[in-house]
Structure formats: C-alpha cells, structure tokens
Design a protein around this motif. Sequence first.
Motif, PDB file in Angstrom:
ATOM      1  N   PRO A  51       1.335  -1.098   0.025  1.00 35.28           N
ATOM      2  CA  PRO A  51      -0.111  -0.227  -0.005  1.00 35.28           C
ATOM      3  C   PRO A  51       0.630   1.578  -0.242  1.00 35.28           C
ATOM      4  O   PRO A  51       0.853   2.443  -0.107  1.00 35.28           O
ATOM      5  CB  PRO A  51      -0.865   0.256   1.620  1.00 35.28           C
ATOM      6  N   LEU A  52       2.268   1.205   0.301  1.00 37.28           N
ATOM      7  CA  LEU A  52       3.107   2.404   0.054  1.00 37.28           C
ATOM      8  C   LEU A  52       3.463   3.083  -1.226  1.00 37.28           C
ATOM      9  O   LEU A  52       4.130   3.470  -0.919  1.00 37.28           O
ATOM     10  CB  LEU A  52       4.194   1.955   1.033  1.00 37.28           C
ATOM     11  N   TYR A  53       3.595   1.848  -2.038  1.00 35.38           N
ATOM     12  CA  TYR A  53       3.706   1.901  -3.292  1.00 35.38           C
ATOM     13  C   TYR A  53       3.296   3.352  -4.340  1.00 35.38           C
ATOM     14  O   TYR A  53       4.634   4.275  -4.819  1.00 35.38           O
ATOM     15  CB  TYR A  53       3.285   0.471  -4.478  1.00 35.38           C
ATOM     16  N   PRO A  54       2.343   3.781  -4.122  1.00 37.14           N
ATOM     17  CA  PRO A  54       2.186   5.091  -4.048  1.00 37.14           C
ATOM     18  C   PRO A  54       2.317   6.140  -3.901  1.00 37.14           C
ATOM     19  O   PRO A  54       3.144   7.149  -4.439  1.00 37.14           O
ATOM     20  CB  PRO A  54       0.637   5.659  -4.206  1.00 37.14           C
ATOM     21  N   SER A 257       0.468  -6.212  -6.577  1.00 40.67           N
ATOM     22  CA  SER A 257       2.202  -5.036  -7.179  1.00 40.67           C
ATOM     23  C   SER A 257       0.999  -3.851  -7.957  1.00 40.67           C
ATOM     24  O   SER A 257       1.044  -2.575  -7.830  1.00 40.67           O
ATOM     25  CB  SER A 257       2.487  -5.946  -8.962  1.00 40.67           C
ATOM     26  N   LEU A 258       0.277  -4.286  -8.740  1.00 38.84           N
ATOM     27  CA  LEU A 258      -0.304  -2.472  -9.388  1.00 38.84           C
ATOM     28  C   LEU A 258      -1.980  -2.256  -9.304  1.00 38.84           C
ATOM     29  O   LEU A 258      -1.935  -1.582  -9.313  1.00 38.84           O
ATOM     30  CB  LEU A 258      -0.857  -2.847 -11.480  1.00 38.84           C
ATOM     31  N   ALA A 259      -2.610  -3.964  -8.356  1.00 42.49           N
ATOM     32  CA  ALA A 259      -4.092  -2.497  -8.001  1.00 42.49           C
ATOM     33  C   ALA A 259      -4.051  -1.680  -6.758  1.00 42.49           C
ATOM     34  O   ALA A 259      -4.357  -0.521  -7.270  1.00 42.49           O
ATOM     35  CB  ALA A 259      -4.629  -3.951  -7.425  1.00 42.49           C
ATOM     36  N   PRO A 260      -2.925  -1.725  -6.269  1.00 37.05           N
ATOM     37  CA  PRO A 260      -3.096   0.398  -5.477  1.00 37.05           C
ATOM     38  C   PRO A 260      -2.549   1.461  -6.196  1.00 37.05           C
ATOM     39  O   PRO A 260      -3.296   2.194  -6.407  1.00 37.05           O
ATOM     40  CB  PRO A 260      -2.142  -0.352  -4.377  1.00 37.05           C
ATOM     41  N   SER A 261      -2.217   1.130  -7.211  1.00 41.43           N
ATOM     42  CA  SER A 261      -1.873   1.905  -8.198  1.00 41.43           C
ATOM     43  C   SER A 261      -2.584   2.371  -8.994  1.00 41.43           C
ATOM     44  O   SER A 261      -3.425   3.773  -9.749  1.00 41.43           O
ATOM     45  CB  SER A 261      -0.399   1.846  -8.755  1.00 41.43           C
ATOM     46  N   PHE A 262      -3.471   1.145  -9.438  1.00 33.46           N
ATOM     47  CA  PHE A 262      -4.913   1.384 -10.124  1.00 33.46           C
ATOM     48  C   PHE A 262      -6.195   1.956  -9.497  1.00 33.46           C
ATOM     49  O   PHE A 262      -6.539   3.003 -10.388  1.00 33.46           O
ATOM     50  CB  PHE A 262      -5.035  -0.471 -11.065  1.00 33.46           C
ATOM     51  N   VAL A 263      -5.996   0.863  -8.439  1.00 32.03           N
ATOM     52  CA  VAL A 263      -7.241   2.190  -8.013  1.00 32.03           C
ATOM     53  C   VAL A 263      -6.584   3.417  -7.819  1.00 32.03           C
ATOM     54  O   VAL A 263      -7.640   4.146  -7.532  1.00 32.03           O
ATOM     55  CB  VAL A 263      -7.530   1.084  -6.441  1.00 32.03           C
ATOM     56  N   ALA A 264      -5.876   4.286  -7.223  1.00 33.54           N
ATOM     57  CA  ALA A 264      -5.369   5.488  -6.784  1.00 33.54           C
ATOM     58  C   ALA A 264      -5.486   6.040  -8.041  1.00 33.54           C
ATOM     59  O   ALA A 264      -5.755   7.261  -7.925  1.00 33.54           O
ATOM     60  CB  ALA A 264      -4.099   5.480  -6.136  1.00 33.54           C
ATOM     61  N   GLY A 265      -5.441   5.204  -9.575  1.00 36.19           N
ATOM     62  CA  GLY A 265      -5.449   6.321 -10.295  1.00 36.19           C
ATOM     63  C   GLY A 265      -6.369   5.950 -11.308  1.00 36.19           C
ATOM     64  O   GLY A 265      -7.292   6.739 -11.337  1.00 36.19           O
ATOM     65  N   SER A 266      -6.672   4.651 -12.417  1.00 38.72           N
ATOM     66  CA  SER A 266      -7.756   4.968 -12.478  1.00 38.72           C
ATOM     67  C   SER A 266      -8.950   4.802 -12.354  1.00 38.72           C
ATOM     68  O   SER A 266      -9.294   5.210 -13.002  1.00 38.72           O
ATOM     69  CB  SER A 266      -7.346   3.416 -13.633  1.00 38.72           C
ATOM     70  N   LEU A 267      -9.102   4.429 -11.232  1.00 40.58           N
ATOM     71  CA  LEU A 267     -10.001   4.733 -10.141  1.00 40.58           C
ATOM     72  C   LEU A 267     -10.541   5.457  -9.666  1.00 40.58           C
ATOM     73  O   LEU A 267     -11.957   6.040  -8.566  1.00 40.58           O
ATOM     74  CB  LEU A 267      -9.747   2.507  -9.725  1.00 40.58           C
ATOM     75  N   HIS A 268      -9.128   6.332  -9.260  1.00 41.26           N
ATOM     76  CA  HIS A 268      -9.132   7.601  -8.775  1.00 41.26           C
ATOM     77  C   HIS A 268      -9.484   7.713  -7.002  1.00 41.26           C
ATOM     78  O   HIS A 268     -10.759   8.135  -7.075  1.00 41.26           O
ATOM     79  CB  HIS A 268     -10.355   8.632  -9.696  1.00 41.26           C
ATOM     80  N   HIS A 269      -9.566   6.954  -6.954  1.00 43.78           N
ATOM     81  CA  HIS A 269      -9.678   6.372  -4.985  1.00 43.78           C
ATOM     82  C   HIS A 269      -8.549   6.518  -4.244  1.00 43.78           C
ATOM     83  O   HIS A 269      -7.264   5.545  -4.640  1.00 43.78           O
ATOM     84  CB  HIS A 269     -10.912   5.451  -4.670  1.00 43.78           C
ATOM     85  N   ALA A 275      -5.352   1.476  -0.201  1.00 46.33           N
ATOM     86  CA  ALA A 275      -4.563   0.965  -0.416  1.00 46.33           C
ATOM     87  C   ALA A 275      -4.636  -0.161   0.048  1.00 46.33           C
ATOM     88  O   ALA A 275      -4.512  -1.794  -0.629  1.00 46.33           O
ATOM     89  CB  ALA A 275      -3.827   1.276  -0.747  1.00 46.33           C
ATOM     90  N   GLY A 276      -4.351  -0.158   1.244  1.00 44.56           N
ATOM     91  CA  GLY A 276      -3.836  -1.295   2.333  1.00 44.56           C
ATOM     92  C   GLY A 276      -5.849  -2.193   2.055  1.00 44.56           C
ATOM     93  O   GLY A 276      -5.339  -3.660   1.826  1.00 44.56           O
ATOM     94  N   VAL A 277      -6.242  -2.122   2.294  1.00 40.14           N
ATOM     95  CA  VAL A 277      -7.791  -2.464   2.294  1.00 40.14           C
ATOM     96  C   VAL A 277      -8.362  -2.930   0.801  1.00 40.14           C
ATOM     97  O   VAL A 277      -8.878  -4.869   1.779  1.00 40.14           O
ATOM     98  CB  VAL A 277      -8.645  -1.674   2.692  1.00 40.14           C
ATOM     99  N   VAL A 278      -7.767  -3.122  -0.294  1.00 40.28           N
ATOM    100  CA  VAL A 278      -8.020  -3.590  -0.781  1.00 40.28           C
ATOM    101  C   VAL A 278      -7.521  -4.713  -0.904  1.00 40.28           C
ATOM    102  O   VAL A 278      -8.167  -6.185  -2.297  1.00 40.28           O
ATOM    103  CB  VAL A 278      -8.101  -2.692  -3.012  1.00 40.28           C
ATOM    104  N   VAL A 279      -5.818  -4.729  -1.281  1.00 41.93           N
ATOM    105  CA  VAL A 279      -5.169  -5.940  -1.018  1.00 41.93           C
ATOM    106  C   VAL A 279      -5.278  -7.205   0.196  1.00 41.93           C
ATOM    107  O   VAL A 279      -5.257  -8.355  -0.448  1.00 41.93           O
ATOM    108  CB  VAL A 279      -3.992  -6.180  -1.114  1.00 41.93           C
ATOM    109  N   PHE A 280      -5.756  -6.274   1.288  1.00 44.37           N
ATOM    110  CA  PHE A 280      -6.556  -7.721   2.198  1.00 44.37           C
ATOM    111  C   PHE A 280      -7.297  -8.661   2.217  1.00 44.37           C
ATOM    112  O   PHE A 280      -7.893  -9.280   2.784  1.00 44.37           O
ATOM    113  CB  PHE A 280      -6.990  -6.660   3.747  1.00 44.37           C
ATOM    114  N   LEU A 281      -8.288  -7.232   1.319  1.00 46.94           N
ATOM    115  CA  LEU A 281     -10.033  -8.096   0.699  1.00 46.94           C
ATOM    116  C   LEU A 281      -9.677  -9.294  -0.420  1.00 46.94           C
ATOM    117  O   LEU A 281     -10.082 -10.085   0.711  1.00 46.94           O
ATOM    118  CB  LEU A 281     -10.678  -7.182   0.287  1.00 46.94           C
TER     119      LEU A 281
END
Length: 430
Positions: A51-54, A257-269, A275-281
């Motif tokens: 979740p720290l990659y961004p 790898s890419l999901a946190p950046s995708f959520v922050a960028g393409s999905l605008h969250h 970012a941590g919750v997405v992967v934890f889920l």
Amino acid sequence: MQVLTHCEDMTVTAPPRAPLTRLGSARHGTGFRVIAAVFAISMAFSTVPTPLYPLYQQQDGFSPFTVTVVFAVYAVGVVTSLLLAGHVSDWVGRKRVLLPALALEAVAAVLFLLWPALPGLLIARFVTGLGVGMITATATAYLLELHVAHRPHAGRGRFELVSAAANLGGLGTGTLVAGALAQFVDAPLRTPYLVFLVLLALSAVAVAATPETVVAPAVAPRYRPQRIRIAAADRRGYAVAAAGAFAGFAVFGLFTSLAPSFVAGSLHHPGRLLAGVVVFLVFGAAAAAQAGSSLLSPARRFTAGLAAEAAGLVVLGAGMHLSSLALFLVGGAVAGGGAGLLFKSAVGAVAAMAEPAVRGEALAGLFLVAYLGLIGPALGLGIATHFLPATTAMLWFSGVLLVLLGATALSSPTPGPARREAAPEGPGRA
C-alpha cells in the motif's frame, strides 16, 4: 507438463524422530501455535510495501512499470531462495533455516528504514524475498510435523487450515497494517517497518524456544540446488496442483503489484488505507474460503476454487471496464477466495504425497511454481502498461488467466488433484 528439473539424483534417509512424551507433545502443541504466528508475521512483513507504493512513486517519480519491477525483484528473491535453500531444512533442521530467514527479513526492514530511495527499495525487496523463500516451505513442513507430534491420531485438517491461514492471512494483514499506519501516523515510510522490525525480533526469540522436529542425519547429504520434485507416482496430480497454485498466485501478484496504483489512478481513489484494504480483501477472502471449505472433499474444493476464481475475474474485468470500485472489490474478493481454495488444495495434496524425508523439498517445489505465478504475469502486465492503457492490459491479463484456469480444469485427474489430501493418520480427525 514436465515440471522436473535435471539435477543429480540423491537419496535422503528419513530423519529420525525423537520419541514423544506427554511433556514433549504439549511442547509441540505450543510450538505449533508459535510457528503459525511467526509464519503469519513474516508473510505480513513481505506485503508491507504494497500500500506504500503510491507514496514511493510520489517521492521518486517512477512509473507503474517500475512498481512491477520492484515487485518482480522480490519474487526473484523468493525463487532464488527456494532454489538454493528452500529444501535444506529436511536435513539441517527447521529452526536452522527459519532463524537465518528471519534475520534476512530484519536486515530488509533496516534497509527500508535507512535507504528509502528506489535503489534501496529494490535491494530491500530482494532481501525480503530471500527470507520469504526460506520460510514458506520450511514453516509449512514444520507446522505439519508439530501438528503430528501434538496430535498423532488426528487428521491433517488443522494443519491445512492453520498453515494456509498463516500464509495468506499474513499476506493480507501486512497490507492492512501498513495502510492503516500510513494513513493515521507520522512517517508512513518508516513507522510500519519499525513495528515489524520489533515483531521479527520477537519471532526469532520464539523460534529459538520451539522444539525441533528434524534430527540431522549422521552423514549430511551432499548439497545440491532445489528440484521441482514430483514427490509420488501421481505425477499428473502434482502437476495439476502446481498449475492451480500458479493460477492462484497470479491473482495475488496482480493485487500486490499494480492494484493499489490502479485504484489510486484509474479508479480515482488514492487513500492509503484503501490501498491496504483492497489487498487485504483479496487475501482475507482467500483465508476465509479456506476456513469454510473444511467440509468439502478435495475434488470439490479444487473445482470450487477454479469456478470462483474464474467468476471473480469476470466481475473484476467488469469493474475495470466500468471504472467501478465496488465491482472491482467484489471481483477481487471472489477471485481471491477461489485462489485461496486452489492454494489450499495444492498444499494439502503435495504434503500428503511427499515422504517425510523430502517433504520440505516437495513443498519448496510447489512454492517455486507458485511464486513463478507471481513473477511472470505481474511483470508481463507491467510491460503491457507501457504500450496499452492500464485497463486494457489488466483485461487481457484476466483473459489469459481464464484460459489457464480452463486448461487446468480439463487436465485435472479424477477425482481431483488433491484426492490423497487429508488422509487421516489415525482413527481421529482434527
């Protein structure tokens, strides 16, 4: 599917087991719980940077492709360690591998703290991978042996549940803890590593006090690198189990790898905790599916894993296409649950196939294939984002993975790749 590498054959004499006493059995029960906790902590540490990659991207200005390179470096470290050291605990002992592995993870934590730039991040991730590669197969074999020593007349249900939950649950917990600390405390690129550095130090002390389950042979076998070992005559079952593990870990690779950046960028969250919750889920769903599948037969568990991961990928693709965070999360959870079932089936099948003298090696081979599932798809996805929009690349990733799941289903022997799994060792059950 040929999954046996060409290395010099070697016969290893089954390591003798010390006779159990009532006191010894109780100590092994405590040791089982201790090693499960240590396993979970070490795996949680491996996902702290996710979740720290961004934040690293903002600090150093690198691209999503660089994130996949950082992730691939970690996976290369895991595979390197599995090839060189993942199997040696079969004759040197479980503790003599776990303690150096925990020391490597502590070194990685120090590197994260002292060198937060991209070169330090790359080196720290590689060192983390080296530690994880030594821990995965060793801790899994250790848990099985402690379980048998503690409950010699029980089946393997408790071992399978706890080992898989410690592995996948730990991976998910690391992202959640790191995301929460990054969101609510100061120094988000330092505090999570300080917390886990303390936990790793305590883990080493706990492992040192845990009873050993392997007695070193009088004559140490000649060292050789790890083979991807077919541990029984059921070569097809092993290959299908490994393919299921590969497919499951490919989903985990996407989300770490890419999901946190995708959520922050393409999905605008862009929230750090999110970012941590997405992967934890995803990992939480995997662990929950494993816990809830105990009453399923091995064949039905494997089939359910294939179906759930495929369905989740379809929903995930819809969420990406529609830019819907809700669908993305639901798809990730369903796919993660399916991946968890596949991984549990694979570990249970291989642990049941393997003779005690080569159990660590057989599991190391399985984890090697699984972690190749982390490297290849995630790195390919990162390369694809250089030439395609992120959404298009991830949709292609989902399509390729669906094809792999279909091929695995068609190749599965009847009644399933894990049909030997969980055979009771005595009249009781876990």
